[in-house]
Scaffold this active site. Sequence first.
Site, PDB file in Angstrom:
ATOM      1  N   GLY A  21       0.402  10.591  -8.312  1.00  0.00           N
ATOM      2  CA  GLY A  21      -0.538   9.921  -7.404  1.00  0.00           C
ATOM      3  C   GLY A  21      -0.053   8.530  -7.054  1.00  0.00           C
ATOM      4  O   GLY A  21      -0.841   7.583  -6.946  1.00  0.00           O
ATOM      5  N   ALA A  22       1.267   8.429  -6.842  1.00  0.00           N
ATOM      6  CA  ALA A  22       1.886   7.102  -6.683  1.00  0.00           C
ATOM      7  C   ALA A  22       1.977   6.661  -5.232  1.00  0.00           C
ATOM      8  O   ALA A  22       2.450   5.564  -4.951  1.00  0.00           O
ATOM      9  CB  ALA A  22       3.289   7.118  -7.302  1.00  0.00           C
ATOM     10  N   SER A  23       1.516   7.501  -4.307  1.00  0.00           N
ATOM     11  CA  SER A  23       1.658   7.148  -2.893  1.00  0.00           C
ATOM     12  C   SER A  23       0.597   6.165  -2.417  1.00  0.00           C
ATOM     13  O   SER A  23       0.788   5.475  -1.418  1.00  0.00           O
ATOM     14  CB  SER A  23       1.614   8.421  -2.042  1.00  0.00           C
ATOM     15  OG  SER A  23       0.549   9.247  -2.455  1.00  0.00           O
ATOM     16  N   ASP A  72       1.890  19.376  -6.190  1.00  0.00           N
ATOM     17  CA  ASP A  72       0.478  19.475  -6.561  1.00  0.00           C
ATOM     18  C   ASP A  72       0.420  19.622  -8.083  1.00  0.00           C
ATOM     19  O   ASP A  72       0.846  20.647  -8.628  1.00  0.00           O
ATOM     20  CB  ASP A  72      -0.135  20.698  -5.868  1.00  0.00           C
ATOM     21  CG  ASP A  72      -1.606  20.891  -6.214  1.00  0.00           C
ATOM     22  OD1 ASP A  72      -2.104  20.237  -7.166  1.00  0.00           O
ATOM     23  OD2 ASP A  72      -2.267  21.695  -5.534  1.00  0.00           O
ATOM     24  N   VAL A  73      -0.105  18.600  -8.755  1.00  0.00           N
ATOM     25  CA  VAL A  73      -0.061  18.612 -10.226  1.00  0.00           C
ATOM     26  C   VAL A  73      -0.911  19.723 -10.843  1.00  0.00           C
ATOM     27  O   VAL A  73      -0.759  20.026 -12.025  1.00  0.00           O
ATOM     28  CB  VAL A  73      -0.458  17.239 -10.840  1.00  0.00           C
ATOM     29  CG1 VAL A  73       0.543  16.160 -10.477  1.00  0.00           C
ATOM     30  CG2 VAL A  73      -1.878  16.860 -10.469  1.00  0.00           C
ATOM     31  N   ASN A  99      -1.812   9.694 -13.160  1.00  0.00           N
ATOM     32  CA  ASN A  99      -2.795   8.951 -12.369  1.00  0.00           C
ATOM     33  C   ASN A  99      -3.400   9.784 -11.232  1.00  0.00           C
ATOM     34  O   ASN A  99      -4.454   9.438 -10.720  1.00  0.00           O
ATOM     35  CB  ASN A  99      -2.099   7.694 -11.820  1.00  0.00           C
ATOM     36  CG  ASN A  99      -2.884   7.023 -10.727  1.00  0.00           C
ATOM     37  OD1 ASN A  99      -3.826   6.288 -10.992  1.00  0.00           O
ATOM     38  ND2 ASN A  99      -2.531   7.308  -9.471  1.00  0.00           N
ATOM     39  N   SER A 151     -11.581   7.252 -16.581  1.00  0.00           N
ATOM     40  CA  SER A 151     -12.598   6.536 -15.793  1.00  0.00           C
ATOM     41  C   SER A 151     -13.763   6.207 -16.711  1.00  0.00           C
ATOM     42  O   SER A 151     -14.019   6.953 -17.675  1.00  0.00           O
ATOM     43  CB  SER A 151     -13.104   7.428 -14.656  1.00  0.00           C
ATOM     44  OG  SER A 151     -14.293   6.889 -14.096  1.00  0.00           O
ATOM     45  N   TYR A 164     -16.198  15.536 -12.150  1.00  0.00           N
ATOM     46  CA  TYR A 164     -15.283  14.399 -12.344  1.00  0.00           C
ATOM     47  C   TYR A 164     -15.442  13.807 -13.749  1.00  0.00           C
ATOM     48  O   TYR A 164     -14.459  13.546 -14.443  1.00  0.00           O
ATOM     49  CB  TYR A 164     -15.590  13.358 -11.264  1.00  0.00           C
ATOM     50  CG  TYR A 164     -14.668  12.166 -11.224  1.00  0.00           C
ATOM     51  CD1 TYR A 164     -13.411  12.257 -10.636  1.00  0.00           C
ATOM     52  CD2 TYR A 164     -15.059  10.929 -11.749  1.00  0.00           C
ATOM     53  CE1 TYR A 164     -12.561  11.146 -10.576  1.00  0.00           C
ATOM     54  CE2 TYR A 164     -14.232   9.828 -11.693  1.00  0.00           C
ATOM     55  CZ  TYR A 164     -12.981   9.938 -11.100  1.00  0.00           C
ATOM     56  OH  TYR A 164     -12.154   8.842 -11.046  1.00  0.00           O
ATOM     57  N   LYS A 168     -12.615  13.616 -16.745  1.00  0.00           N
ATOM     58  CA  LYS A 168     -12.146  12.349 -17.321  1.00  0.00           C
ATOM     59  C   LYS A 168     -12.462  12.279 -18.819  1.00  0.00           C
ATOM     60  O   LYS A 168     -11.678  11.707 -19.590  1.00  0.00           O
ATOM     61  CB  LYS A 168     -12.773  11.166 -16.566  1.00  0.00           C
ATOM     62  CG  LYS A 168     -12.343  11.073 -15.088  1.00  0.00           C
ATOM     63  CD  LYS A 168     -10.840  10.955 -14.929  1.00  0.00           C
ATOM     64  CE  LYS A 168     -10.432  10.659 -13.482  1.00  0.00           C
ATOM     65  NZ  LYS A 168      -8.969  10.534 -13.338  1.00  0.00           N
TER      66      LYS A 168
END
Length: 256
Positions: A21-23, A72-73, A99, A151, A164, A168
């Site tokens: 998710g580094a973009s 896609d992780v 991330n 989170s 979500y 987490k």
Amino acid sequence: MAEKTGTIERDASRRVALVTGASRGIGRAVAEGLAADGFDLALVYAGNEAAAAEAVAACEAAGATARAYRCDVSDAEAVKATVDAVLADFGSVWALVNNAGVTRDGLLVRMSDEDFSRVIDVNLKGAFHTTRALTRAFMRQRGGRIVNMASVVGLMGNAGQANYAASKAGLIGLTKSVARELAPRGVTANAIAPGFVETDMTAVLSEGVVESYEKQIPLGRLASAEEVAAVTRFLVSDAASYVTGEVIRVDGGMAM
Ligand code: NAP
């Protein structure tokens, strides 16, 4: 010193970080920060080519060798292939930052199986896939760092975010198990629990919702992505060598 440890010619004295998710958002800030700290970067993203190219350029501007990998992780086989490619390209990975994350918010009565599963598959299973794919390399190397982006919602729960929050909270359990399992090999695993952070993920929230969140935050404002990246940079550094299995809140005091 330019040297070939993998297929990429790069300064072999620089450690390598793989950030998912580094973009965009927090992941992009982590990647840029780690580039400035002396890491080379493998940046994993889902599909936003333009953002990934910008993130690579920003890391290079900070002095790193950087390459983007579309993956896609939630897809275990794709993750294995990507991790193998990163190891072949860079020669090693010192730090893994899990991330990548998504939301599919909705109240329980209306939450579909698909929305529940997708969030678990990306946020929780994604981190499992990357960690498993890198574990042999970490064990052989007898050292390394894993940071999982959880989170505060995983600690507190949140109406409208059952999927979500479960993902987490699960990520925190995964972190502690990985920390125990890999500690004998000198690998640490920690989680960060951000509160609300100014990124695309929270840009969809209405002004009223943001104001109501701000009222619950002792510091009275959302975090910047850089403020979360700062703690990630600490956790992958040599200074954090005795920190493992920890969950660090970066939430302006919200969940204390
Ligand atoms: P963001 O701005 O929405 O960016 C999400 C990033 O994850 C993008 O780089 C995206 O790639 C990537 N991604 C999404 N799905 C993926 C998948 N299936 N496989 C690989 N990559 C995928 O998110 P953010 O706000 O920076 O959040 C980053 C992390 O922090 C998430 O885990 C999130 O849950 C957590 N967090 C965020 C907040 C907040 O308030 N923002 C608070 C607490 C925790 P593309 O660019 O290609 O789409």
